[in-house]
Design a protein around this motif. Structure first.
Motif, PDB file in Angstrom:
ATOM      1  N   PRO A   1       0.868  -1.037   0.147  1.00 58.34           N
ATOM      2  CA  PRO A   1      -0.006   0.269   0.084  1.00 58.34           C
ATOM      3  C   PRO A   1       0.648   0.982  -0.253  1.00 58.34           C
ATOM      4  O   PRO A   1       0.024   1.714  -0.909  1.00 58.34           O
ATOM      5  CB  PRO A   1      -0.691  -0.039   1.522  1.00 58.34           C
ATOM      6  CG  PRO A   1      -1.164  -1.583   1.351  1.00 58.34           C
ATOM      7  CD  PRO A   1       0.026  -2.281   1.125  1.00 58.34           C
ATOM      8  N   ASN A   2       1.772   0.994   1.089  1.00 56.81           N
ATOM      9  CA  ASN A   2       3.262   2.616   0.197  1.00 56.81           C
ATOM     10  C   ASN A   2       3.563   2.395  -0.531  1.00 56.81           C
ATOM     11  O   ASN A   2       4.687   3.185  -0.204  1.00 56.81           O
ATOM     12  CB  ASN A   2       3.359   2.565   2.199  1.00 56.81           C
ATOM     13  CG  ASN A   2       4.506   1.851   2.599  1.00 56.81           C
ATOM     14  OD1 ASN A   2       4.864   0.914   2.112  1.00 56.81           O
ATOM     15  ND2 ASN A   2       5.084   2.146   3.732  1.00 56.81           N
ATOM     16  N   GLY A   3       3.826   1.516  -1.113  1.00 57.92           N
ATOM     17  CA  GLY A   3       4.746   1.764  -1.870  1.00 57.92           C
ATOM     18  C   GLY A   3       6.597   0.559  -1.699  1.00 57.92           C
ATOM     19  O   GLY A   3       7.517   0.525  -2.862  1.00 57.92           O
ATOM     20  N   ASN A   4       6.751   0.282  -0.404  1.00 60.75           N
ATOM     21  CA  ASN A   4       7.656   0.020  -0.256  1.00 60.75           C
ATOM     22  C   ASN A   4       8.215  -1.006  -0.513  1.00 60.75           C
ATOM     23  O   ASN A   4       9.616  -0.970  -0.939  1.00 60.75           O
ATOM     24  CB  ASN A   4       7.658   0.023   1.548  1.00 60.75           C
ATOM     25  CG  ASN A   4       7.592   1.707   2.370  1.00 60.75           C
ATOM     26  OD1 ASN A   4       8.091   2.691   1.064  1.00 60.75           O
ATOM     27  ND2 ASN A   4       8.304   1.290   3.309  1.00 60.75           N
ATOM     28  N   VAL A   5       7.468  -1.690  -0.421  1.00 63.88           N
ATOM     29  CA  VAL A   5       7.854  -3.576  -1.030  1.00 63.88           C
ATOM     30  C   VAL A   5       7.201  -3.802  -2.474  1.00 63.88           C
ATOM     31  O   VAL A   5       5.474  -3.368  -2.385  1.00 63.88           O
ATOM     32  CB  VAL A   5       6.961  -4.506  -0.108  1.00 63.88           C
ATOM     33  CG1 VAL A   5       7.578  -6.106  -0.244  1.00 63.88           C
ATOM     34  CG2 VAL A   5       8.012  -3.799   1.703  1.00 63.88           C
ATOM     35  N   THR A   6       8.358  -4.597  -2.808  1.00 64.78           N
ATOM     36  CA  THR A   6       7.498  -4.966  -3.946  1.00 64.78           C
ATOM     37  C   THR A   6       7.720  -6.204  -4.707  1.00 64.78           C
ATOM     38  O   THR A   6       8.463  -6.712  -4.243  1.00 64.78           O
ATOM     39  CB  THR A   6       8.452  -3.687  -5.524  1.00 64.78           C
ATOM     40  OG1 THR A   6       7.992  -2.866  -5.134  1.00 64.78           O
ATOM     41  CG2 THR A   6       7.509  -4.399  -6.830  1.00 64.78           C
ATOM     42  N   VAL A   7       7.238  -6.983  -5.247  1.00 69.57           N
ATOM     43  CA  VAL A   7       6.961  -8.480  -5.497  1.00 69.57           C
ATOM     44  C   VAL A   7       6.417  -8.836  -6.635  1.00 69.57           C
ATOM     45  O   VAL A   7       5.769  -8.459  -7.244  1.00 69.57           O
ATOM     46  CB  VAL A   7       6.118  -9.045  -4.582  1.00 69.57           C
ATOM     47  CG1 VAL A   7       5.962 -10.921  -5.478  1.00 69.57           C
ATOM     48  CG2 VAL A   7       6.244  -9.172  -3.631  1.00 69.57           C
ATOM     49  N   LYS A   8       7.733  -9.321  -7.569  1.00 69.14           N
ATOM     50  CA  LYS A   8       7.422  -9.960  -9.433  1.00 69.14           C
ATOM     51  C   LYS A   8       7.025 -11.212  -9.649  1.00 69.14           C
ATOM     52  O   LYS A   8       7.686 -11.872  -8.298  1.00 69.14           O
ATOM     53  CB  LYS A   8       8.587  -9.005  -9.805  1.00 69.14           C
ATOM     54  CG  LYS A   8       8.408  -8.946 -11.452  1.00 69.14           C
ATOM     55  CD  LYS A   8       9.207  -8.212 -11.935  1.00 69.14           C
ATOM     56  CE  LYS A   8      10.494  -8.829 -12.047  1.00 69.14           C
ATOM     57  NZ  LYS A   8      11.626  -7.641 -13.060  1.00 69.14           N
ATOM     58  N   PHE A   9       6.470 -11.453 -10.622  1.00 64.99           N
ATOM     59  CA  PHE A   9       6.105 -13.304 -10.464  1.00 64.99           C
ATOM     60  C   PHE A   9       6.353 -13.298 -12.101  1.00 64.99           C
ATOM     61  O   PHE A   9       5.602 -12.352 -13.006  1.00 64.99           O
ATOM     62  CB  PHE A   9       4.765 -13.405  -9.825  1.00 64.99           C
ATOM     63  CG  PHE A   9       4.045 -15.066 -10.556  1.00 64.99           C
ATOM     64  CD1 PHE A   9       4.905 -15.846  -9.272  1.00 64.99           C
ATOM     65  CD2 PHE A   9       4.028 -15.175 -11.970  1.00 64.99           C
ATOM     66  CE1 PHE A   9       4.673 -16.811 -10.141  1.00 64.99           C
ATOM     67  CE2 PHE A   9       3.546 -16.183 -11.770  1.00 64.99           C
ATOM     68  CZ  PHE A   9       3.692 -17.692 -11.281  1.00 64.99           C
ATOM     69  N   SER A  10       6.790 -13.969 -12.259  1.00 70.65           N
ATOM     70  CA  SER A  10       7.038 -14.372 -13.974  1.00 70.65           C
ATOM     71  C   SER A  10       7.106 -15.794 -13.674  1.00 70.65           C
ATOM     72  O   SER A  10       7.159 -16.639 -12.720  1.00 70.65           O
ATOM     73  CB  SER A  10       8.011 -13.765 -14.592  1.00 70.65           C
ATOM     74  OG  SER A  10       9.670 -14.240 -13.375  1.00 70.65           O
ATOM     75  N   LEU A  11       7.022 -16.511 -14.849  1.00 70.65           N
ATOM     76  CA  LEU A  11       7.690 -18.345 -15.056  1.00 70.65           C
ATOM     77  C   LEU A  11       8.587 -18.347 -15.928  1.00 70.65           C
ATOM     78  O   LEU A  11       8.362 -17.548 -17.445  1.00 70.65           O
ATOM     79  CB  LEU A  11       5.972 -18.912 -16.244  1.00 70.65           C
ATOM     80  CG  LEU A  11       4.998 -18.730 -15.597  1.00 70.65           C
ATOM     81  CD1 LEU A  11       3.684 -19.127 -16.916  1.00 70.65           C
ATOM     82  CD2 LEU A  11       5.046 -19.962 -13.675  1.00 70.65           C
TER      83      LEU A  11
END
Length: 711
Positions: free
Chosen positions: A24-34
């Motif tokens: 919500p505050n933009g501090n944590v980012t998670v990216k998913f891919s195959l």
């Protein structure tokens, strides 16, 4: 509470494209891919810094022996195509039945990735919940024709680290967490485990499984100032997860506890695995205050929780741990048989602790000092040969020894406004405990017991099972749920480590599942142990650590040569630093009477809170915390240090403006030291208001405690 769907796609034309979700505050980012082979992969950052490098996800399946011999099991590791994904947001504030704060905010952004494995026509979902202070991920298996029943050979959830971080760890073990924490670089784990393998066998039940395996909750610190913690949440109908390190890639991978024949989990869809969690911040205090594990568990399932109450207690226990009393009643028999041995024909050994007169003395002490309950260990028949024999039929949990008048003592306790706390040591004979469980709980209801301390010392029966296997986790859960039906609170010792289930079942008021105070009588624990546990073991739920030992040199009053690696004021601080709704005054009544002015803090301190503020924190170094007592304007502050002297700076910015507080300060004397002068303390009084600042010196292994009573 609100959940808003932000994006939804079905049968995306670009199935290989990465999907991203931020907190919500933009501090944590998670990216998913195959990957190119269709293997699920994620990566995670915090304020632009790498927390987890690209890390693979998946499960290997075992062939079910009941399936057709022509059937070949296909792993859920790769060959996936994305069929859809959805990103949504969720925000609620909920009230725990008990806790460190009156309310907890549960605010996250969620990414749901739906996958299909074309070669098997199987569907799975990987779900990420991303908070401002971390994330959780889990595997979900919808009910489907091609994936109904399956057996897990191994779960391969990776956490690829971005450097040789400092790790605060204990060895991976299927049966116990009762170890001191080691502090090494990641690449130093193997050397320590290899060196100490023989030492690790000293516990009653140990199974160290790898030279690079560690247990969760695993705390780390990076060279660029990030604090990272890996754990799990909501471990229901599933084996406990450990971590195994690949030293070359600095990648941790999940390592599940097996059953007696090596299988890791038996699953029927629909099913969700526990959450795999990563907590992250550049402020160590967030490791202690953020409620990621609790938030990832389901809401409370008990409709009427009025019978669940935080409790301070004392008990017939420490004498036995130190060795001046015994759990057993007689020395006449080399072995006893459940329902057969006639104790009326034997001679008492004279050292039995749970006698009517001794328990009555503890009841009087509790009533006089405002303690709600009295634990009594060794009250029931069977202790003469309870340990070390893999004995199936050990206790029936209802038959008292001849010198323990259960009816009289309960009536006497209730007349004093005190309750007795039941003790059920199973000696790890789970089959026996389940057979007697209903009768044991009925006896508790009959006499007005509302809390039980369970124990699982020794190797598990069914033989070959481990303390942390799927079967055993299901057993612990069954005990908690059955206890709730009888309005009984549970404090489980030697059970699996907690994973926040106390949110869903708040009658689970305490666990041990770590090296507690008892080890101070077995040679001691390093002084920083209690400044490490809040960063690790307590991530999953409160610990019944049993603090409050004032006579720290045991040889002063017993034949035990050990000493407690803490000052007296360090012991007082644990009532704040080691949060629990269940707090024991663990020393003997006569010892508290010698230091009555210091014992006043234990009388005063609460064990349920409206607010908690972590003022200072550094793993294994120091913790300072302020807590506001439930339903009052009173605050309590505690500070604990490890091996080094520390000066705590307490800024009273958290106090209400305009209020003045009577302040009692319990602190180490200038010459205090946990080895040389542990009982040196001083108590001072003053008036405190918002904005005041105190600097308090803590000795090695020391601490301080402050009570602030609103005028």
């Amino acid at each position: 509470m609100k959940r808003i769907s932000l994006l939804a796609f079905a049968l995306l034309p670009l199935l290989a494209m990465a999907q991203t979700v931020t907190s919500p505050n933009g501090n944590v980012t998670v990216k998913f891919s195959l990957s190119e082979s269709g293997q699920p992969t994620y990566e995670m950052t915090y304020k632009g810094k790498t927390v987890c490098k690209p890390s693979h996800l998946g499960l290997k399946l075992a062939k079910d022996k009941h399936a057709s011999k022509f059937m070949q099991e296909t792993d859920l590791m790769d060959g996936f195509k994305e069929t859809s994904h959805n990103i949504s947001t969720f925000d609620e504030t909920w009230k725990p039945v008990w806790g460190e704060t009156a309310t907890i905010r549960n605010n996250y952004n969620e990414m749901q990735i739906d996958l299909n494995q074309p070669s098997t026509s199987r569907n799975i979902t990987i779900r990420f919940r991303v908070y401002d202070y971390g994330m959780g991920l889990r595997y979900e298996f919808p009910q489907q024709q091609e994936l109904n029943y399956f057996v897990i050979k191994e779960e391969h959830t990776q956490f690829a680290m971005n450097g040789n971080h400092t790790a605060y760890w204990i060895p991976g073990d299927y049966d116990t967490q009762e170890y001191e924490y080691q502090i090494t670089p990641l690449t130093g784990i193997k050397d320590v485990i290899s060196r100490d393998r023989e030492k690790y066998k000293s516990n009653s039940s140990t199974t160290v499984f790898s030279d690079t395996g560690v247990q969760t909750s695993l705390q780390m610190k990076t060279n660029d100032g990030l604090y990272i913690n890996i754990h799990e949440a909501a471990c229901i109908d599933y084996p406990t997860m450990h971590l195994n390190l690949n030293e070359e890639t600095l990648t941790f991978e999940s390592w599940l506890t097996p059953d007696a024949v090596g299988r890791k989990g038996f699953i029927q869809t629909p099913f969700n695995t526990p959450w795999r969690t990563v907590l992250v911040s550049d402020d160590a205090r967030d490791m202690l205050s953020c409620k990621l594990t609790l938030n990832l568990n389901e809401p409370c399932k008990i409709e009427d929780t009025s019978w669940i109450h935080p409790t301070k207690y004392c008990g017939v226990w420490w004498n036995m741990i130190v060795g001046t009393k015994t759990w057993s009643y007689t020395d006449d028999y080399p072995s006893v048989r459940l329902g057969v041995t006639d104790y009326s024909k034997c001679k008492p050994n004279g050292t039995h602790g749970a006698t009517t007169s001794e328990v009555k003395r503890y009841i009087d002490f509790a009533a006089k000092n405002g303690l709600q309950e009295v634990l009594v260990e060794g009250w029931n028949t069977g202790w003469e040969d309870w340990f070390g024999h893999q004995k199936l039929d050990v206790f029936d949990f209802v038959t008292p020894y001849p010198d323990f008048d259960i009816k009289y003592l309960n009536e006497y306790a209730h007349s004093k406004g005190v309750k007795l706390m039941m003790h059920h040591e199973t000696s790890a004979s789970v089959l026996n405990y389940e057979r007697h469980l209903e009768n044991a709980f009925r006896l508790m209801n009959k006499y007005g017991y509302d809390a039980v301390k369970t124990g699982y010392v020794g190797d598990i029966i069914p033989r070959g099972e481990y303390h942390y296997s799927q079967l055993m986790n299901n057993h612990y859960q069954r005990v908690v749920e059955e206890a709730a039906k009888h309005h009984i609170m549970v404090n489980a010792h030697e059970a699996t480590r907690p994973t926040g289930i106390c949110r869903t079942w708040p009658n689970l008021v305490g666990n041990e599942s770590a090296r507690g105070t008892e080890y101070e009588a077995f040679g001691g624990s390093v002084p920083y142990h209690t400044v490490m546990l809040p960063f690790t073991r307590l991530q999953g739920g409160p610990m019944d650590y049993t603090p409050g030992i004032f006579e720290t040199k045991l040889s002063d009053w017993s034949q035990n040569p050990s000493f407690v690696h803490s000052t007296l004021c360090g012991q007082l601080s644990l009532y704040l630093v080691m949060y629990s709704p269940l707090q024991m005054a663990a020393d003997l009544p006569e010892h508290y009477e010698k230091y009555d002015d210091a014992f006043q803090f234990i009388r005063d301190v609460a064990c349920d809170w409206d607010d908690s503020r972590y003022l200072e924190a550094e793993p294994a170094k120091y913790i300072t915390v302020a807590r506001k007592a439930k339903g009052t304007d009173n605050w309590f502050v505690g500070g604990k240090t490890g091996e080094e002297v520390h000066t705590a700076v307490v800024k009273f910015d958290f106090l209400d403006k305009g209020k003045r507080y009577d302040c009692a300060i319990y602190q180490d004397a200038p010459d205090a030291d946990y080895e040389k002068n542990p009982k040196a303390y001083r108590i001072s009084h003053r008036t405190i208001k918002k904005g005041d600042v105190l600097k308090i010196k803590e000795a090695r292994g020391g601490g301080f405690a402050i009570s602030l009573m609103a005028k």
